[in-house]
Design a protein around this motif. Structure first.
Motif, PDB file in Angstrom:
ATOM      1  N   ARG B 517       0.815  -1.214   0.000  1.00  0.00           N
ATOM      2  CA  ARG B 517       0.000   0.000   0.000  1.00  0.00           C
ATOM      3  C   ARG B 517       0.852   1.267   0.000  1.00  0.00           C
ATOM      4  O   ARG B 517       0.453   2.290   0.535  1.00  0.00           O
ATOM      5  CB  ARG B 517      -0.985   0.071   1.175  1.00  0.00           C
ATOM      6  CG  ARG B 517      -1.756  -1.159   1.400  1.00  0.00           C
ATOM      7  CD  ARG B 517      -2.796  -1.395   0.324  1.00  0.00           C
ATOM      8  NE  ARG B 517      -3.260  -2.765   0.322  1.00  0.00           N
ATOM      9  CZ  ARG B 517      -4.241  -3.222   1.075  1.00  0.00           C
ATOM     10  NH1 ARG B 517      -4.883  -2.408   1.854  1.00  0.00           N
ATOM     11  NH2 ARG B 517      -4.569  -4.490   1.030  1.00  0.00           N
ATOM     12  N   LYS B 547      -4.001   0.291  -5.325  1.00  0.00           N
ATOM     13  CA  LYS B 547      -4.256   0.633  -3.931  1.00  0.00           C
ATOM     14  C   LYS B 547      -5.753   0.674  -3.654  1.00  0.00           C
ATOM     15  O   LYS B 547      -6.222   0.184  -2.625  1.00  0.00           O
ATOM     16  CB  LYS B 547      -3.629   1.982  -3.590  1.00  0.00           C
ATOM     17  CG  LYS B 547      -3.824   2.341  -2.125  1.00  0.00           C
ATOM     18  CD  LYS B 547      -2.828   3.401  -1.675  1.00  0.00           C
ATOM     19  CE  LYS B 547      -3.276   4.124  -0.429  1.00  0.00           C
ATOM     20  NZ  LYS B 547      -3.314   3.375   0.779  1.00  0.00           N
ATOM     21  N   TRP B 548      -6.540   1.265  -4.587  1.00  0.00           N
ATOM     22  CA  TRP B 548      -7.978   1.342  -4.347  1.00  0.00           C
ATOM     23  C   TRP B 548      -8.607  -0.040  -4.308  1.00  0.00           C
ATOM     24  O   TRP B 548      -9.422  -0.334  -3.432  1.00  0.00           O
ATOM     25  CB  TRP B 548      -8.646   2.185  -5.441  1.00  0.00           C
ATOM     26  CG  TRP B 548      -8.389   3.640  -5.287  1.00  0.00           C
ATOM     27  CD1 TRP B 548      -8.085   4.297  -4.125  1.00  0.00           C
ATOM     28  CD2 TRP B 548      -8.397   4.622  -6.318  1.00  0.00           C
ATOM     29  NE1 TRP B 548      -7.913   5.624  -4.377  1.00  0.00           N
ATOM     30  CE2 TRP B 548      -8.097   5.858  -5.700  1.00  0.00           C
ATOM     31  CE3 TRP B 548      -8.634   4.589  -7.694  1.00  0.00           C
ATOM     32  CZ2 TRP B 548      -8.028   7.055  -6.427  1.00  0.00           C
ATOM     33  CZ3 TRP B 548      -8.571   5.766  -8.400  1.00  0.00           C
ATOM     34  CH2 TRP B 548      -8.265   6.990  -7.786  1.00  0.00           C
ATOM     35  N   ASP B 551      -7.502  -1.750  -1.098  1.00  0.00           N
ATOM     36  CA  ASP B 551      -8.136  -1.177   0.091  1.00  0.00           C
ATOM     37  C   ASP B 551      -9.589  -1.579   0.183  1.00  0.00           C
ATOM     38  O   ASP B 551     -10.140  -1.712   1.285  1.00  0.00           O
ATOM     39  CB  ASP B 551      -8.035   0.352   0.058  1.00  0.00           C
ATOM     40  CG  ASP B 551      -6.722   0.851   0.620  1.00  0.00           C
ATOM     41  OD1 ASP B 551      -6.365   2.015   0.380  1.00  0.00           O
ATOM     42  OD2 ASP B 551      -6.057   0.053   1.298  1.00  0.00           O
ATOM     43  N   ALA B 552     -10.246  -1.767  -0.990  1.00  0.00           N
ATOM     44  CA  ALA B 552     -11.635  -2.193  -0.941  1.00  0.00           C
ATOM     45  C   ALA B 552     -11.760  -3.600  -0.381  1.00  0.00           C
ATOM     46  O   ALA B 552     -12.767  -3.941   0.226  1.00  0.00           O
ATOM     47  CB  ALA B 552     -12.235  -2.129  -2.348  1.00  0.00           C
ATOM     48  N   GLY B 554      -9.347  -5.175   1.728  1.00  0.00           N
ATOM     49  CA  GLY B 554      -8.755  -5.398   3.044  1.00  0.00           C
ATOM     50  C   GLY B 554      -8.088  -4.113   3.466  1.00  0.00           C
ATOM     51  O   GLY B 554      -7.377  -3.501   2.687  1.00  0.00           O
ATOM     52  N   ARG B 555      -8.278  -3.718   4.715  1.00  0.00           N
ATOM     53  CA  ARG B 555      -7.870  -2.363   5.065  1.00  0.00           C
ATOM     54  C   ARG B 555      -6.374  -2.168   5.184  1.00  0.00           C
ATOM     55  O   ARG B 555      -5.873  -1.087   4.967  1.00  0.00           O
ATOM     56  CB  ARG B 555      -8.541  -1.949   6.382  1.00  0.00           C
ATOM     57  CG  ARG B 555      -9.744  -1.083   6.129  1.00  0.00           C
ATOM     58  CD  ARG B 555     -10.355  -0.525   7.394  1.00  0.00           C
ATOM     59  NE  ARG B 555      -9.501  -0.632   8.539  1.00  0.00           N
ATOM     60  CZ  ARG B 555      -9.823  -1.291   9.651  1.00  0.00           C
ATOM     61  NH1 ARG B 555     -10.978  -1.887   9.734  1.00  0.00           N
ATOM     62  NH2 ARG B 555      -9.005  -1.345  10.670  1.00  0.00           N
ATOM     63  N   GLU B 556      -5.634  -3.222   5.628  1.00  0.00           N
ATOM     64  CA  GLU B 556      -4.247  -2.935   6.000  1.00  0.00           C
ATOM     65  C   GLU B 556      -3.259  -3.478   4.989  1.00  0.00           C
ATOM     66  O   GLU B 556      -3.523  -4.452   4.307  1.00  0.00           O
ATOM     67  CB  GLU B 556      -3.922  -3.594   7.331  1.00  0.00           C
ATOM     68  CG  GLU B 556      -5.045  -3.563   8.317  1.00  0.00           C
ATOM     69  CD  GLU B 556      -4.737  -4.485   9.450  1.00  0.00           C
ATOM     70  OE1 GLU B 556      -4.500  -3.967  10.533  1.00  0.00           O
ATOM     71  OE2 GLU B 556      -4.709  -5.700   9.221  1.00  0.00           O
ATOM     72  N   GLU B 572      -1.895   3.266  15.394  1.00  0.00           N
ATOM     73  CA  GLU B 572      -1.921   3.600  13.978  1.00  0.00           C
ATOM     74  C   GLU B 572      -2.173   5.087  13.785  1.00  0.00           C
ATOM     75  O   GLU B 572      -3.151   5.632  14.298  1.00  0.00           O
ATOM     76  CB  GLU B 572      -3.031   2.778  13.316  1.00  0.00           C
ATOM     77  CG  GLU B 572      -3.199   3.022  11.850  1.00  0.00           C
ATOM     78  CD  GLU B 572      -1.955   2.694  11.050  1.00  0.00           C
ATOM     79  OE1 GLU B 572      -1.563   1.518  11.053  1.00  0.00           O
ATOM     80  OE2 GLU B 572      -1.389   3.615  10.455  1.00  0.00           O
ATOM     81  N   GLU B 575      -5.311   6.191  10.782  1.00  0.00           N
ATOM     82  CA  GLU B 575      -6.752   5.935  10.817  1.00  0.00           C
ATOM     83  C   GLU B 575      -7.480   6.906  11.712  1.00  0.00           C
ATOM     84  O   GLU B 575      -6.961   7.323  12.736  1.00  0.00           O
ATOM     85  CB  GLU B 575      -7.005   4.525  11.338  1.00  0.00           C
ATOM     86  CG  GLU B 575      -6.826   3.496  10.253  1.00  0.00           C
ATOM     87  CD  GLU B 575      -7.020   2.124  10.813  1.00  0.00           C
ATOM     88  OE1 GLU B 575      -6.607   1.184  10.144  1.00  0.00           O
ATOM     89  OE2 GLU B 575      -7.568   2.002  11.913  1.00  0.00           O
ATOM     90  N   ALA B 737     -13.357  -1.968  17.094  1.00  0.00           N
ATOM     91  CA  ALA B 737     -13.309  -2.572  15.773  1.00  0.00           C
ATOM     92  C   ALA B 737     -13.649  -4.040  15.825  1.00  0.00           C
ATOM     93  O   ALA B 737     -13.392  -4.777  14.874  1.00  0.00           O
ATOM     94  CB  ALA B 737     -11.920  -2.379  15.165  1.00  0.00           C
TER      95      ALA B 737
END
Lengths: 186, 747
Positions: B517, B547-548, B551-552, B554-556, B572, B575, B737
């Motif tokens: 990322r 990256k998009w 990221d869609a 998995g966040r990390e 972090e 965020e 979370a």
């Protein structure tokens, strides 16, 4: 500690200039490489010669010239000549250094795993008393101002032993954290 | 009454292992030190010289870090190059030459077969004196697997016996250290030596791993070790982390030959606080490291990286569609890789698999070697594979990938038109497809084993293969269907339209971006590798798309995922905290817990304090005026208390268990014939941070992030109510979370 730092600093500053200034005595460390692709009915060929940079062009390196005189220019336009240099001494030194470090580590590993437990075994019972005695000796030697060679050497040995013991404990702790409890580095 | 001596006791102000540092305290200590030196410098010439050398020491340290990192990187490169070729044969002219250097001066290399020369003997030639035939193939196969197993076994044994911290990539742990965590020994000299040695062994054994991540660890070790030479950095943990940020930049700089990319990588991925002063110094360190590596010249030709690209052919607007496709592929692969790798690493952590690290390494190496030998593209080292894939085919190339049919009569000035593929290209495509599958599968099991392993090169390889396959496909499509609408305007017959090498580069960038990322640093590294600004738009398009998409799904990124897997206390910074909880929901003590353990400012004895210390495990205690008023005076750390009390018992006369400890300026009035009092005001932090109980947690989390706090006291109407520590904040974020708050380790 400070002395070690000074040595490291001087070493770092001298290392690259020493590397860079290695005299290129052997002519086998420079070459001019000309790659000529297939041309008409002549197959491709690679030409190597130990010439200096100003002589590194098609006319000097491509010998014997496979095409007759009037075709030489067309042929040479297709060829690509590159000047390259390397340092065989650097390569040799680095590989030898690397292999000696690996060899030293392997020997030390063999020593730690095989010889060390055998040495330590007889001392298992008297180790504590022995240590106490040596500690007192060490303190006495430090307190004494006379420069006696004997107790002084004992102190140095004792210091090395102590450092090694501490290091072994540290590594054991690390091993437990990483390999057994999987707390770090998964 | 005993007045406490004002000189600092050794040990006060240092931290225990696996604890967080107090950034505010470290920074204020550095400012005090600097002020003292500046004030003293007016007194004598010696003090003036001292102050000048103090200012200069930062730059000298950067220079030394650059020199040492560059030298170590050169050693690693040359040794890895040699040992990789050792699996295939040995040079009779001098055993220290690898294949390329052995044939350097040979007159027997031909245009078609640039690798064969009589000075280089493969193992079958040495053992059974022939290189042809099935038996020779089997002998070569056997020796290849044997050498691979030997290297891997050596690597894992050295790691296990000498420095267990040397395994893995190192970047997640360095991220945690730079955010303020202390891991003693992680950046020590044994870790440095073992990591350097075993990295070469791991790379040479043919495993699907790279050396860029471990090079960052090596550079940070150099930085940490050299910090010990300078008082300014040895004693101050915050200043040391500035140096480590710069060292990380130097590490990436030597890995890719990209100084600017290295600085941006350090800024974006690794560092937590990156003051502007560090930017200039990091750049200096990265430049010195790159220059040192260049002067050692590990690859000949004064190149820094094996896969430096030199073509400048332009790209066309319609090619953005395949580039975006490559971006999507990179994002998908990145998300898939992270998920599967984390699942496998979790299995290693929790089940029986983790009990046999050596066996695991040997099995994975055996599988990799056995599957890799038959296919020439998996047999060569991954860097060489990437280099070949990035290469733009010209008339001078004779590899299988460049086996095009030359059906033209003239070539104008070196620009070759698109050509139809020959037989060699088709077979190369099949082999590359198999390579792709093998690399995708085996890297999942390789990353995270107990040997130094990096991620950059395998991801770039996966992306480069996918890109090259797509590029060759596009090229053939453009050649055979040059009358289609999209190709008509740009790709007339005889024009050099599609460059498969560029597709390989864009694919590599996309896959690397999908896994890590990275954004800006990735694009800058890739364009420093190619040396041209022409390809910035394709690279950016692919990197952003990847990256998009990733990221869609998995966040990390991979490093943050490993930080979370290991439970490191890393807050972090990127965020947002979006929940509406208040400080009093998070603070300790909770409703049913016993009251907050506090010390009073002048009414506790040494014995009371020692009891509290032995009965609790808190790392610090607030000091109040009295138990009834609960008005806050300051905060004192456990470690400092222990050291000071021990020191006072030994050095000061008369201090016994019933001596009163006081934190005020002057001793409280004592009746006569009582033992002397003990003043501990100098270990008390008189300016602890406080928030009220109704402060929203968003603000509290922001305060922790921006100031680097360890703990924050909570007050209500001016009275001390509770405490929030960094671990509490992390647990709260995890809870919000829906993760397991107990996974935050190191409690």
């Amino acid at each position: 500690m400070k002395l070690l730092c000074l040595v490291a600093v001087v070493g770092c500053l001298l290392l690259p200039p020493a590397q860079a200034n290695k005299v290129r005595e052997s002519s086998e460390d420079i070459r001019c490489k000309c790659i000529c692709p297939p041309y008409r009915n002549i197959s491709g060929h690679i030409y190597n010669q130990n010439v200096s940079q100003k002589d590194c062009n098609c006319l000097h390196v491509v010998e014997p010239m496979p095409v007759p005189g009037h075709d030489v220019e067309a042929y040479c336009l297709l060829c690509e000549c590159k000047y390259e240099e390397r340092s065989t001494t650097t390569i040799k030194v680095i590989i030898v250094i690397y292999l000696s470090v690996v060899g030293a580590l392997l020997l030390y590993m063999a020593f730690l795993m095989l010889v060390d437990p055998l040495i330590r075994k007889p001392d298992a019972y008297t180790e504590q008393l022995h240590n106490e005695e040596e500690n007192e000796d060490a303190r006495a030697a430090v307190a004494a101002t006379a420069s006696l060679g004997g107790p002084r050497a004992n102190t140095v040995l004792e210091r090395v032993e102590g450092a090694q013991q501490r290091w072994k404990l540290q590594v054991q702790e690390q091993r437990k954290t990483v390999f057994d409890r999987h707390k770090m580095l998964s | 009454m005993m007045d406490f001596l004002e000189e600092p006791i050794p040990g006060v102000g240092t931290y225990d292992d696996f604890n967080t540092i107090d950034w505010v305290r470290e920074k204020s200590r550095d400012r005090d030190r600097h002020r003292e030196i500046t004030n003293k410098s007016k007194e004598s010439t010696w003090a003036l010289i001292h102050s000048v050398s103090d200012a200069f020491s930062g730059w000298l340290l950067m220079l030394l870090i650059g020199l040492l990192s560059g030298s170590l990187a050169g050693l690693i490169d040359i040794s890895a190059h040699w040992m990789t070729d050792l699996k295939e044969g040995i040079c009779t002219e001098g055993f220290w030459f690898n294949h390329e250097h052995c044939c350097w001066n040979s007159d027997h290399v031909t245009f078609e077969d640039r690798d064969k020369c009589p000075e280089w003997n493969s193992w079958s030639q040495l053992i059974i004196s022939t290189d042809e035939g099935a038996f020779a193939y089997i002998v070569n196969y056997f020796m290849y697997v044997l050498w691979a197993l030997l290297f891997a076994f050596l690597a894992v044994s050295l790691v296990k016996v000498f420095a267990p911290y040397a395994c893995g990539s190192g970047i997640p742990e360095i991220k945690t250290i730079l955010s303020g965590f202390i891991i003693r020994g992680y950046l020590g000299k044994w870790t440095l030596i073992i990591k350097t040695i075993t990295l070469v062994l791991a790379v040479s054994s043919g495993l699907s791993l790279g050396k860029e991540g471990p090079l960052v660890h090596v550079a940070c070790c150099c930085g940490n070790i050299l910090c010990h030479c300078f008082n300014k950095y040895r004693k101050n943990e915050a200043k040391r982390r500035e140096v480590l940020s710069a060292a990380a930049a130097a590490g990436v700089s030597v890995a890719f030959g990209a100084p600017i990319g290295g600085v941006l990588f350090s800024l974006e991925e690794v560092s937590y606080y990156f003051p502007l002063k560090t930017l200039w110094r990091s750049f200096f360190a990265a430049l010195v490291a790159a220059f040192t590596l260049r002067s050692i010249n590990p690859f000949g030709n004064s190149r820094l990286v094996l896969f430096y690209v030199e073509f400048h052919t332009p790209w066309h607007l319609f090619e953005l569609v395949p580039f975006i496709l490559l971006g999507i592929f990179g994002g998908l692969w990145g998300a898939l890789f992270i998920r599967t790798n984390i699942a496998w690493c979790r299995k290693r952590k929790t089940t029986q698999l983790g009990k046999y690290p050596v066996v695991e390494v040997l099995v994975v190496t055996a599988i990799t070697a056995i599957l890799a030998f038959p296919n020439e593209y998996t047999r060569m080292s991954t860097s060489e594979l990437i280099s070949e894939l990035f290469n733009d085919c010209g008339l001078l190339d004779s590899s299988k990938l460049c086996d095009y049919e030359n059906r033209f009569n003239t070539s104008k000035g070196g620009e070759l038109p698109d050509r139809p593929a020959g037989v060699g290209v088709y077979s190369a495509m099949w082999q590359l497809a198999l390579t792709l599958i093998l690399k995708i599968v085996i890297t999942i099991f390789t990353f995270g084993m107990k040997i130094p392993s990096g991620l950059f090169i395998p991801s770039m390889a996966v992306g480069a293969i996918a890109g090259r396959l797509l590029g060759v496909g596009m090229e053939q499509l453009a050649y055979y269907h040059h009358d289609w609408a999209i190709f008509n305007s740009w790709c007339s017959q005889g024009a050099d339209c599609i460059t498969p090498g560029l597709y390989a580069m864009v694919g590599a960038a996309a896959c690397l971006g999908g896994v890590t990322r990275m954004t800006v640093s990735l694009v800058v590294i890739m364009f420093e590798l190619t040396g041209g600004l022409e390809y910035i738009v394709p690279l950016m398009a692919a990197a952003m798309t990847s990256k998009w998409v990733a990221d869609a799904l998995g966040r990390e990124g991979i490093y943050d995922a490993h930080i979370r897997l290991n439970g490191y206390p890393f807050l972090e910074a990127k965020e947002e905290f979006a929940h509406k909880t208040l400080a009093m929901d998070v603070m300790k003590p909770r409703r049913n817990d016993p009251l907050l353990t506090v010390l009073t400012q002048d009414s506790m004895t040494v014995e009371d304090v020692e009891t509290i210390i032995s009965e609790t495990t808190y790392s610090g205690f607030p000091v109040v005026v009295s138990r009834e008023s609960q008005r806050l005076v300051g905060f004192v750390l456990r470690r400092d208390l222990i050291i000071s009390i021990e020191n006072a018992r030994k050095k000061q006369d008369g201090v016994v268990s019933t001596s009163i400890i006081y934190f005020t300026e002057h001793s409280p009035p004592m009746p006569p014939y009582t033992p002397p009092t003990l003043k501990l005001r100098n270990i008390l932090d008189l300016s602890p941070f406080t928030v009220t109980d109704l402060t929203p947690m968003e603000i509290v989390v922001d305060i922790f992030r921006k100031l680097g706090l360890r703990q924050c006291l909570v007050t209500h109407n001016g009275r001390l109510l509770g405490i929030i520590t960094k671990k509490d904040v992390l647990k709260h974020i995890a809870q919000m979370a829906n993760q397991d708050p107990d996974s935050i380790l190191f409690n």
